[in-house]
Design a protein around this motif. Sequence first.
Motif, PDB file in Angstrom:
ATOM      1  N   ARG A 528       0.840  -1.194   0.000  1.00 29.49           N
ATOM      2  CA  ARG A 528       0.000   0.000   0.000  1.00 29.49           C
ATOM      3  C   ARG A 528       0.880   1.251   0.000  1.00 29.49           C
ATOM      4  O   ARG A 528       2.066   1.167   0.343  1.00 29.49           O
ATOM      5  N   PRO A 529       0.339   2.375  -0.361  1.00 25.78           N
ATOM      6  CA  PRO A 529       1.131   3.611  -0.291  1.00 25.78           C
ATOM      7  C   PRO A 529       1.600   3.859   1.144  1.00 25.78           C
ATOM      8  O   PRO A 529       0.821   3.736   2.091  1.00 25.78           O
ATOM      9  N   GLY A 530       2.865   4.192   1.287  1.00 23.16           N
ATOM     10  CA  GLY A 530       3.420   4.469   2.606  1.00 23.16           C
ATOM     11  C   GLY A 530       4.108   3.298   3.266  1.00 23.16           C
ATOM     12  O   GLY A 530       4.845   3.471   4.237  1.00 23.16           O
ATOM     13  N   ASP A 531       3.847   2.072   2.791  1.00 22.69           N
ATOM     14  CA  ASP A 531       4.501   0.900   3.368  1.00 22.69           C
ATOM     15  C   ASP A 531       5.973   0.862   2.944  1.00 22.69           C
ATOM     16  O   ASP A 531       6.346   1.390   1.901  1.00 22.69           O
ATOM     17  N   LEU A 532       6.799   0.209   3.753  1.00 24.03           N
ATOM     18  CA  LEU A 532       8.236   0.116   3.506  1.00 24.03           C
ATOM     19  C   LEU A 532       8.605  -1.327   3.191  1.00 24.03           C
ATOM     20  O   LEU A 532       8.002  -2.265   3.730  1.00 24.03           O
ATOM     21  N   LEU A 533       9.608  -1.498   2.318  1.00 20.87           N
ATOM     22  CA  LEU A 533      10.028  -2.835   1.901  1.00 20.87           C
ATOM     23  C   LEU A 533      11.546  -2.884   1.858  1.00 20.87           C
ATOM     24  O   LEU A 533      12.197  -1.945   1.387  1.00 20.87           O
ATOM     25  N   GLY A 534      12.118  -3.974   2.345  1.00 12.56           N
ATOM     26  CA  GLY A 534      13.563  -4.140   2.303  1.00 12.56           C
ATOM     27  C   GLY A 534      13.933  -5.612   2.236  1.00 12.56           C
ATOM     28  O   GLY A 534      13.137  -6.501   2.574  1.00 12.56           O
ATOM     29  N   GLU A 540      15.042 -13.526   2.604  1.00 11.33           N
ATOM     30  CA  GLU A 540      14.164 -12.817   3.534  1.00 11.33           C
ATOM     31  C   GLU A 540      13.934 -11.387   3.068  1.00 11.33           C
ATOM     32  O   GLU A 540      14.878 -10.675   2.718  1.00 11.33           O
ATOM     33  N   MET A 541      12.687 -10.998   3.065  1.00 14.07           N
ATOM     34  CA  MET A 541      12.300  -9.613   2.832  1.00 14.07           C
ATOM     35  C   MET A 541      11.413  -9.173   3.986  1.00 14.07           C
ATOM     36  O   MET A 541      10.737 -10.003   4.614  1.00 14.07           O
TER      37      MET A 541
END
Length: 890
Positions: A528-534, A540-541
């Motif tokens: 969603r807009p605003g979520d963070l991903l790494g 693993e993510m």
Amino acid sequence: MDKSRKWAGWRAWQGLVLYLVMGLCWVVLGDALLDRLVTNPDLLSRYRAVKDAFYVLVTGTLAWWLLRRARAADHFRAAAAQQTAHVLRHAPAGIVRASADGQILWANERFCELTGMGLQDLRQHEFRNVIRPSDRNWADHQRQRLLAGEIDHYQGERQCQRPDTGAIVPVVCTVTLVPQTGTDPAHLVCVVQDISEIHAARAALERSETGLRLALEGSGSGMWDWDLRSWQSTASPSLQRLLHYRGENFAQDFHLRERLHPDERRRLVVRARHAIATGAPFQETVRLRCFDGLYRWFMARGQRHLDATGQPERFSGIITDLSTTHAAEERQRLAAAVVDNTQEGVVVADAQGRILSVNAAFTRLLGYSEEELLGKNPSTFKSGRHDRAFYEAMWATMHRTDHWQGEIWNRRKNGEVFPEHMSLSTVRDAAGNITHYVCIFSDISEQKVQQERLEYLAHRDALTGLSNRVWFRQQLEGAVRQAQASGEQMAVLLINLDRFKDVNDSYGHAVGDEVLQHLARQVRTALRPGDLLGRLAGDEMAVVARNLRHAEGAAAVARQLIAAVAEPWRSPEGLEVVVGSSVGICMFPEHADTAELLLQGAHSAVYGAKARGRGALCFFAEEMTLAARERLELESRLRQALLQGQLLLYYQPQVDIASGRIIGAEALLRWPDPQEGMISPARFIPVAESSGLIGPLGEWVLRTACQQGQRWHEAGLPAVTIAVNVSPRQFQLTDLVACVHSALADSGFAADCLELEITESALADRFEETLQVLLRLRDLGLHLAVDDFGTGYSSLAHLKRFPIDVLKIDQGFVRDIPHSADDMAISAAIIAMGHSMGLRVLAEGVETPAQLAFLRERGCDSYQGYLRSRPLPAADFAALLGAQSTGAAG
């Protein structure tokens, strides 16, 4: 004294017995000896008389000598006792004899003078009440130790307050125990010495030392003193601060030779020896290495001191820090060279901002010659990229701090705009008036490019382009700080790829890398807009899901991520690879409140997900997992209830305030579950929204309400408006206009009898998109109402652009009428505002006649609430409406 008398009496008895025994022995043994030696009776009688006379003469002489000695001893004791009494009476210290419990028995004249009381008065007091200890508990403890024989005396400072003047006299008190002797009980002897003069001298010395220390510190100097005999040195605390010393033993840690700069060490030693030898004043400027490792300039002034024999005894003086002065001189010396040779551009302007000079670097960087800019304003090379607010903020900082630095864009003579780092400073004269402005800048174009490249490599995973572990953690920490400040709820979701090692082992790392890139794209599209991903590791993510309302929202995100990862990767050659995933969820703030703990919790939870099977999700806390299961179960049951027709609509009357007639009804969804009974909408509506079930559920409500309204119309009941709530999620999940059109067409219900209620939050979200939907709904002929008005954050400027017909005052503003002046003012304002915009106003939650009277007085159009009726099933509402029609006809 009793003990000595007792001992003297015992000695007298011993002498008497000895005298009798010796006399008996003399008579008996003498007579027996004479009887054996002398045979003549006459001669024997004469010898016995001589023997007896001799015994009497010897013992008499001995008794006379002993009596004289005893008289001399008594005279000596009497003189000693008189002398002791005289000393005690006239001693310079107060002496007190007190009982073991502290009662004063006797005191000398000095003690009476000290306390200002006579002996008879003193006998009425305890010693500790006259000479008061600063710590009574300590004094009592010491007295107990003295009586117990643990110590032979104790001493401490006390205070004596004279009753006649009230003056407090500091004293030092020594207490000694005199043991019991005969009939004389044990008692205490207390010696009290006035130490007022000692205290005064101590206070004067402290004042003198304080004054000297303040003067020394105020001068910015430090004092040193060197004992030439012991070769020991001392230094004032101010000197230790000047040398940036932070240790505990300055004399031990400070070695002058090691601290001196190598270039000046020999010169200073020679000058110091000369000053000690000749007495000449010592004054030198030297560099000392301070304890922070830096060399600083100091001015040392000193003088030798001689002892009584004229020999050098001490060498002392002061040291003053000259670092600031030397630094200023050095800056002045280097300023011209820096300006001429620096690679940064330098501009000097007067107080009016007119350019006075520029250096060679400036002409090279901007392309202008010095002659072209002399007398002009620096605005000549403004880029135009910064607005007025930027320059106002810059000059506000300048006026406040006389300095500004930062990044700014300027324009070269050829028109090229480039970034530069600029430092702007104000130069003032001695009076504080601005005389010049100095600007130093450097071209940072290449640095910008390089910085962007390095930042990307520092923050991104080279393979997937996702945030790497370090950058993701920093982003998470920032999100945690924001959430702590705003009260936001969020979650960290750890995605662990199932059996990804098999992909690398089966197809090679090249294919594995392409699969990872594919999965990163899939997960990114699912966010969603605003979520963070790494990307935290090879398989693993991690995702930070922001702005969650409840744990089910995190579970919904997890299901979307699992579905996204499950999308197969296909190679150009037709190879298809499917990778599953397990997701661990850790909620903020329920499970953890720091970035580290959130990641740890998500790691722990992912193992729980794997234990449940592939493609599963698991919350960090079992309670949260159970709650998620319950929501999933509730979602499943809600789907079944919708399919099996278990849901009902209740209708709450909406009443015209002026006439008191029912003019409409709000359709409210109810769920009479066969297992639990009636389930609250507050429980199942959020589940429907988070799961996407709100779309078909909203369509069912629309169709059912329209069909019921048409049946009432066909039954001949008075026409009423039926209001239906529309969830903000319906705007996203369904084609609302098509749904309404279909419901009206299929039921035959009149469009002008249907009213859709929309919350303020739905209006504020996606303004233009929402406006187009509402305009199309208005074209169908139905009415639109804003539900719970006043609780959201809609802009009035936007509100007036929406085709709204009705404002509904939220029941939270009605509940405390007429007891809350604020709620009354808000409700009145909403009524007035609605009327000024040509809208009808309806109040929700009206329960008392007083509330209705207030609304009627303020001109509110209609209301709904328990005052008229609770929500009713369709049949009961029809009966209520029919009764109203009959009553009106009668």
